[in-house]
Write a protein that holds these residues in place. Structure first.
Motif, PDB file in Angstrom:
ATOM      1  N   ALA A  38     -18.799   0.147  -9.124  1.00 54.39           N
ATOM      2  CA  ALA A  38     -17.725   0.864  -9.391  1.00 54.39           C
ATOM      3  C   ALA A  38     -17.532   1.081 -11.089  1.00 54.39           C
ATOM      4  O   ALA A  38     -18.009   0.552 -11.883  1.00 54.39           O
ATOM      5  CB  ALA A  38     -16.447   0.149  -9.062  1.00 54.39           C
ATOM      6  N   LYS A  93      -2.049  -4.931  -1.447  1.00 57.17           N
ATOM      7  CA  LYS A  93      -2.863  -4.882  -0.143  1.00 57.17           C
ATOM      8  C   LYS A  93      -3.540  -3.213   0.096  1.00 57.17           C
ATOM      9  O   LYS A  93      -3.362  -2.825   0.920  1.00 57.17           O
ATOM     10  CB  LYS A  93      -2.133  -5.160   1.026  1.00 57.17           C
ATOM     11  CG  LYS A  93      -2.334  -6.479   1.329  1.00 57.17           C
ATOM     12  CD  LYS A  93      -1.707  -6.858   2.713  1.00 57.17           C
ATOM     13  CE  LYS A  93      -2.147  -7.890   3.351  1.00 57.17           C
ATOM     14  NZ  LYS A  93      -1.524  -8.154   4.505  1.00 57.17           N
ATOM     15  N   ARG A 150     -11.219  -1.672   5.046  1.00 58.23           N
ATOM     16  CA  ARG A 150     -11.775  -2.388   3.945  1.00 58.23           C
ATOM     17  C   ARG A 150     -10.636  -2.627   2.709  1.00 58.23           C
ATOM     18  O   ARG A 150      -9.719  -1.819   2.781  1.00 58.23           O
ATOM     19  CB  ARG A 150     -12.862  -1.545   3.401  1.00 58.23           C
ATOM     20  CG  ARG A 150     -14.311  -1.642   4.341  1.00 58.23           C
ATOM     21  CD  ARG A 150     -15.232  -0.975   3.760  1.00 58.23           C
ATOM     22  NE  ARG A 150     -15.223   0.373   3.989  1.00 58.23           N
ATOM     23  CZ  ARG A 150     -16.092   0.994   4.651  1.00 58.23           C
ATOM     24  NH1 ARG A 150     -17.440   0.589   4.975  1.00 58.23           N
ATOM     25  NH2 ARG A 150     -16.211   2.383   4.704  1.00 58.23           N
ATOM     26  N   PRO A 151     -10.832  -3.491   1.900  1.00 59.43           N
ATOM     27  CA  PRO A 151      -9.635  -3.625   0.799  1.00 59.43           C
ATOM     28  C   PRO A 151      -9.871  -2.601  -0.468  1.00 59.43           C
ATOM     29  O   PRO A 151     -11.050  -2.051  -0.848  1.00 59.43           O
ATOM     30  CB  PRO A 151      -9.934  -5.017   0.137  1.00 59.43           C
ATOM     31  CG  PRO A 151     -11.597  -5.381   0.613  1.00 59.43           C
ATOM     32  CD  PRO A 151     -11.659  -4.475   1.712  1.00 59.43           C
ATOM     33  N   TRP A 152      -9.033  -2.139  -0.943  1.00 60.97           N
ATOM     34  CA  TRP A 152      -8.945  -1.083  -2.237  1.00 60.97           C
ATOM     35  C   TRP A 152      -8.414  -1.960  -3.494  1.00 60.97           C
ATOM     36  O   TRP A 152      -7.110  -2.091  -3.426  1.00 60.97           O
ATOM     37  CB  TRP A 152      -8.424   0.292  -1.963  1.00 60.97           C
ATOM     38  CG  TRP A 152      -8.618   1.077  -3.073  1.00 60.97           C
ATOM     39  CD1 TRP A 152      -7.676   1.303  -4.015  1.00 60.97           C
ATOM     40  CD2 TRP A 152      -9.548   1.687  -3.475  1.00 60.97           C
ATOM     41  NE1 TRP A 152      -8.064   2.147  -5.020  1.00 60.97           N
ATOM     42  CE2 TRP A 152      -9.461   2.454  -4.708  1.00 60.97           C
ATOM     43  CE3 TRP A 152     -11.078   1.827  -3.051  1.00 60.97           C
ATOM     44  CZ2 TRP A 152     -10.447   3.195  -5.390  1.00 60.97           C
ATOM     45  CZ3 TRP A 152     -12.082   2.664  -3.752  1.00 60.97           C
ATOM     46  CH2 TRP A 152     -11.498   3.341  -5.042  1.00 60.97           C
ATOM     47  N   LYS A 155     -18.769   4.482  -8.273  1.00 61.14           N
ATOM     48  CA  LYS A 155     -17.743   4.826  -7.532  1.00 61.14           C
ATOM     49  C   LYS A 155     -16.315   4.745  -8.690  1.00 61.14           C
ATOM     50  O   LYS A 155     -16.187   3.827  -8.934  1.00 61.14           O
ATOM     51  CB  LYS A 155     -17.361   4.017  -6.275  1.00 61.14           C
ATOM     52  CG  LYS A 155     -16.150   4.534  -5.613  1.00 61.14           C
ATOM     53  CD  LYS A 155     -16.411   4.009  -4.004  1.00 61.14           C
ATOM     54  CE  LYS A 155     -15.030   4.659  -3.281  1.00 61.14           C
ATOM     55  NZ  LYS A 155     -15.325   3.984  -1.857  1.00 61.14           N
ATOM     56  N   SER A 157       0.874  -1.300   0.095  1.00 61.94           N
ATOM     57  CA  SER A 157      -0.007   0.025  -0.017  1.00 61.94           C
ATOM     58  C   SER A 157       0.985   1.377  -0.129  1.00 61.94           C
ATOM     59  O   SER A 157       1.876   1.409   0.739  1.00 61.94           O
ATOM     60  CB  SER A 157      -1.028   0.070   1.097  1.00 61.94           C
ATOM     61  OG  SER A 157      -1.531   1.509   1.458  1.00 61.94           O
ATOM     62  N   MET A 184      -1.914   6.409  -4.985  1.00 62.51           N
ATOM     63  CA  MET A 184      -0.841   7.577  -4.738  1.00 62.51           C
ATOM     64  C   MET A 184      -1.166   8.405  -3.333  1.00 62.51           C
ATOM     65  O   MET A 184      -2.562   8.082  -2.920  1.00 62.51           O
ATOM     66  CB  MET A 184      -1.130   8.847  -5.683  1.00 62.51           C
ATOM     67  CG  MET A 184      -0.579  10.234  -5.377  1.00 62.51           C
ATOM     68  SD  MET A 184      -0.511  11.171  -6.758  1.00 62.51           S
ATOM     69  CE  MET A 184      -2.047  11.883  -6.521  1.00 62.51           C
ATOM     70  N   GLN A 207       0.171   3.880   1.114  1.00 67.54           N
ATOM     71  CA  GLN A 207      -0.060   4.533   2.560  1.00 67.54           C
ATOM     72  C   GLN A 207       1.044   4.188   3.632  1.00 67.54           C
ATOM     73  O   GLN A 207       1.657   4.914   4.102  1.00 67.54           O
ATOM     74  CB  GLN A 207      -1.492   4.193   3.135  1.00 67.54           C
ATOM     75  CG  GLN A 207      -2.469   4.504   2.578  1.00 67.54           C
ATOM     76  CD  GLN A 207      -2.736   6.311   2.816  1.00 67.54           C
ATOM     77  OE1 GLN A 207      -2.544   6.852   1.737  1.00 67.54           O
ATOM     78  NE2 GLN A 207      -3.334   6.666   3.676  1.00 67.54           N
TER      79      GLN A 207
HETATM   80  C1  BT5 Z   1     -12.059   4.275   0.112  1.00 67.05           C
HETATM   81  O1  BT5 Z   1     -12.271   3.789   1.192  1.00 67.05           O
HETATM   82  O2  BT5 Z   1     -12.633   4.648  -0.876  1.00 67.05           O
HETATM   83  C2  BT5 Z   1     -10.604   4.733   0.235  1.00 67.05           C
HETATM   84  C3  BT5 Z   1      -9.702   4.251  -0.984  1.00 67.05           C
HETATM   85  C4  BT5 Z   1      -8.277   4.849  -0.849  1.00 67.05           C
HETATM   86  C5  BT5 Z   1      -7.499   4.062  -1.772  1.00 67.05           C
HETATM   87  C6  BT5 Z   1      -5.938   4.800  -1.934  1.00 67.05           C
HETATM   88  S1  BT5 Z   1      -5.041   4.065  -3.253  1.00 67.05           S
HETATM   89  C7  BT5 Z   1      -3.546   5.017  -2.556  1.00 67.05           C
HETATM   90  C8  BT5 Z   1      -3.775   4.749  -1.066  1.00 67.05           C
HETATM   91  N1  BT5 Z   1      -2.953   3.666  -0.841  1.00 67.05           N
HETATM   92  C9  BT5 Z   1      -4.031   2.764  -0.159  1.00 67.05           C
HETATM   93  O3  BT5 Z   1      -3.705   1.580   0.380  1.00 67.05           O
HETATM   94  N2  BT5 Z   1      -5.162   3.121  -0.179  1.00 67.05           N
HETATM   95  C10 BT5 Z   1      -5.057   4.720  -0.843  1.00 67.05           C
HETATM   96  P1  BT5 Z   1     -13.776   3.052   1.570  1.00 67.05           P
HETATM   97  O4  BT5 Z   1     -14.739   4.531   1.358  1.00 67.05           O
HETATM   98  O5  BT5 Z   1     -13.764   2.427   2.875  1.00 67.05           O
HETATM   99  O6  BT5 Z   1     -14.106   2.194   0.361  1.00 67.05           O
HETATM  100  C11 BT5 Z   1     -13.934   0.895   0.195  1.00 67.05           C
HETATM  101  C12 BT5 Z   1     -14.933   0.046  -0.399  1.00 67.05           C
HETATM  102  O7  BT5 Z   1     -14.781   0.738  -1.963  1.00 67.05           O
HETATM  103  C13 BT5 Z   1     -14.567  -1.375  -0.601  1.00 67.05           C
HETATM  104  O8  BT5 Z   1     -15.414  -1.953   0.454  1.00 67.05           O
HETATM  105  C14 BT5 Z   1     -15.119  -1.640  -1.941  1.00 67.05           C
HETATM  106  O9  BT5 Z   1     -16.527  -1.873  -1.794  1.00 67.05           O
HETATM  107  C15 BT5 Z   1     -15.097  -0.292  -2.687  1.00 67.05           C
HETATM  108  N3  BT5 Z   1     -13.709  -0.576  -3.661  1.00 67.05           N
HETATM  109  C16 BT5 Z   1     -12.626  -1.362  -3.638  1.00 67.05           C
HETATM  110  N4  BT5 Z   1     -11.895  -1.311  -4.520  1.00 67.05           N
HETATM  111  C17 BT5 Z   1     -12.415  -0.379  -5.089  1.00 67.05           C
HETATM  112  C18 BT5 Z   1     -12.124   0.356  -6.532  1.00 67.05           C
HETATM  113  N5  BT5 Z   1     -10.893   0.073  -7.083  1.00 67.05           N
HETATM  114  N6  BT5 Z   1     -12.939   1.175  -7.205  1.00 67.05           N
HETATM  115  C19 BT5 Z   1     -14.217   1.297  -6.559  1.00 67.05           C
HETATM  116  N7  BT5 Z   1     -14.744   0.865  -5.528  1.00 67.05           N
HETATM  117  C20 BT5 Z   1     -13.747   0.050  -4.743  1.00 67.05           C
END
Ligand code: BT5
Length: 320
Positions: A217, A107, A114-116, A176, A81, A126, A83
């Motif tokens: 998404a 990861k 939650r996973p991204w 999203k 990540s 970023m 982060q």
């Molecule tokens: C977010 O959390 O939307 C915050 C995402 C932040 C990602 C960035 S990437 C760079 C940095 N490094 C990291 O590791 N993270 C940050 P939240 O509101 O909790 O939404 C998470 C939810 O979005 C998941 O439970 C999925 O349902 C959905 N999701 C996961 N991956 C997705 C994607 N690529 N596009 C759209 N929805 C997604």
């Protein structure tokens, strides 16, 4: 630098960078390996003919129009990540404005563990390290600020109509495309640093979005029906982020609030709100001067919310 038809002489580069001409030549070879096409003409010098459409420290920093953001930039092919890396860099004392970018995260994290999903080469993954002179309760304002920055960049670069779902989702056509994760380290009621993570689905095709995410998404490419340059989009975001951040630090949150409300999703509509303790129907009114969400329940009571999930539609469908 640009007075000679875009050519810069080896001597000029050697003088400015205080390195030998052989070292200049070696740097040019490195850039070529990175995918740059460079013309070298005797007595005129070097000229960049084209930049590669890939992300690297060079392609993002070349032409980056910022004063402090992204001057220290770390690019990785694959990380757990961005982060985590930004937190490590923060602890090593790296400056305000340091940026970490990866082609792929294995990861990637959302909020509350939650996973991204961050597939290779398809998006912007970023993290930005900030050292703001703010108290911890103001940190969520940075999330809202970042959301306005992304919405403004998507609009500038396309006909897309982004909307911001409080607090951190950017939706296009109700799906999203982007999420923001703000994490901070604070002590004695003072923020030490913030790591602001931005995830954007850029060039995924419809088939690249699978499983659960399929219905909720999307990507900039799917919505705009064209490929986006990831490096150039990062540059635009960094430029717009710096401008908005500087304005926020000097003038406060009001302008961000106004822009946010312009893009606010479901404002004036009935939704279901869910917190750790309860779930209820309410109308979203807008955001407060401090960034909290304002909602009115069915009895007419208004509430300020700092942390909640917003759901809507059949069975309280949630776009997460
Ligand atoms: C977010 O959390 O939307 C915050 C995402 C932040 C990602 C960035 S990437 C760079 C940095 N490094 C990291 O590791 N993270 C940050 P939240 O509101 O909790 O939404 C998470 C939810 O979005 C998941 O439970 C999925 O349902 C959905 N999701 C996961 N991956 C997705 C994607 N690529 N596009 C759209 N929805 C997604």
């Amino acid at each position: 630098m640009d007075k000679n038809d875009g050519y810069v002489s080896g001597q000029q580069l050697s003088d400015q960078l205080e390195i030998s001409r052989t070292a200049v030549w070696k740097h040019m070879k490195e850039l070529e390996k990175d995918g740059y096409k460079i013309e070298a003409i005797q007595r005129k010098g070097y000229r960049i003919i084209s930049s590669p459409d890939k992300v690297s420290e060079n392609t993002v920093q070349w032409g980056l129009n910022t004063d402090w953001l992204g001057h220290q930039l770390y690019h990785y092919k694959e990380v757990a990540s961005t982060q985590d890396i930004a937190h490590q860099l923060a602890k090593q004392g790296k400056p305000h404005g340091t940026v970490v970018i990866a082609d792929e995260q294995v990861k990637g994290k959302g909020r509350m563990s939650r996973p991204w999903h961050s597939p290779k080469g398809k998006g912007i993954w970023m993290s930005i390290l900030l050292r703001p002179d703010l108290v911890p309760v103001q940190a969520p304002q940075l999330t809202l600020l970042a959301a306005t920055v992304l919405a403004e960049v998507f609009i500038q670069k396309s006909e897309l109509k982004p909307q911001i779902k409080w607090p951190n989702d950017i939706l296009i056509n109700h799906k999203k495309v982007s999420g923001i994760l703000t994490e901070m380290q604070a002590e004695h009621d003072q923020i030490q640093y913030v790591v602001l993570g931005i995830g954007i689905n850029v060039n995924q095709a419809a088939d690249d979005i699978q499983g659960d995410l399929r219905h909720k998404a999307s990507s900039l490419r799917i919505e705009s029906e064209e490929e986006w340059s990831i490096a150039e989009t990062i540059q635009c975001i960094l430029h717009q982020f710096e401008k908005t951040y500087d304005q926020f630090m000097s003038q406060g949150f009001k302008k961000v609030k106004n822009v946010w409300e312009k893009y606010g999703y479901k404002i004036g509509e009935q939704v279901t709100i869910k917190t750790m303790k309860r779930e209820w129907q309410a109308e979203l009114i807008g955001i407060e001067p401090d960034g909290a969400l304002k909602a009115r329940d069915q009895k007419g009571n208004e509430e300020k919310l700092y942390s909640a999930e917003i759901m809507w539609g059949e069975g309280g469908y949630d776009a997460k």
